[in-house]
Design a protein around this motif. Sequence first.
Motif: not given
Length: 292
Positions: A271-285
């Motif tokens: 897994v790659s949690p360092f790379y696999d974030r979803k900042p756009d989703v977090y910001a929208a939420c």
Amino acid sequence: MTTPLVGTVTYEICPLQSKEEYWQAVHMHVHSAARQHVKLLVFPEYQTAHLLALMPVMSHAEAVAYLDSLTEEYVEGFSKLAREHQMTILGGTHIVKEGDGYVNRAYLFYPDGRIATQNKVHTTPEERNVWHLKPGESFDIFETEVGKVAILTCYDIEFPETARIVADRGAELILCPSYTDAAAGFYRVRYCAQARAVENQLFVVMSGLVGSVPGVEQIDMAYSQGAVFAPCDFPFPANGLLAEGVLNASMVTTAPVDLHALQENRTHGNVSPFYDRKPDVYAACASANILP
């Protein structure tokens, strides 16, 4: 090329007879690390607070002023050890006056005499309301022989944003000097430290105080265990534990920190949690008030 070793000090607080006795204990840990060829050594939070054992009962205001008065001696002592042993030493943290108040400040001593500092950003309720310590306002990244490091002191490690910020800025190791006076506090810091290693695919080095100083209200008991954490993924151990000391025992615990292996983990891990974030989703939420 030899993989460098980091060392974490589990330092015992106990009744003291003199400053010389205190410095003998510090020297003992540094010498132990030097014999094992440690390149980066981490002492705990409130390292100098052990010296309160030499004083009569103090109010918190008196205690912080006394500790600040020791700053020159503290800096000279650890600077000399770093130079003599050609070792980078995080001398734990020390209370020092800043402006019209006091801060809990970590000092990083380099073999060439340089000194870097990092104020604790997240002060605990006791630090704010009893010690009246001011919080820091930023995090820095420091180049060392072992790699790029950030310093998140104790409570700082309990906030995921802190580790992500320094990881995004290039930190490969997080140094976490801590002081916890009971098991619950220790496990909060320990589990959060390991979580930060997993989330950000980096190393976390945790140190702590152990023992007791009866009658010294500010630092009467301590509970901890030194450890070095890596991601729980290839090519590291499945449990992500590179090394751990003995619970509540005074000692130096060492572990290799292989930056090549860290890069392998970020490139080829499961897994790659360092790379696999979803900042756009977090910001929208967040903007939709789904997140508080």
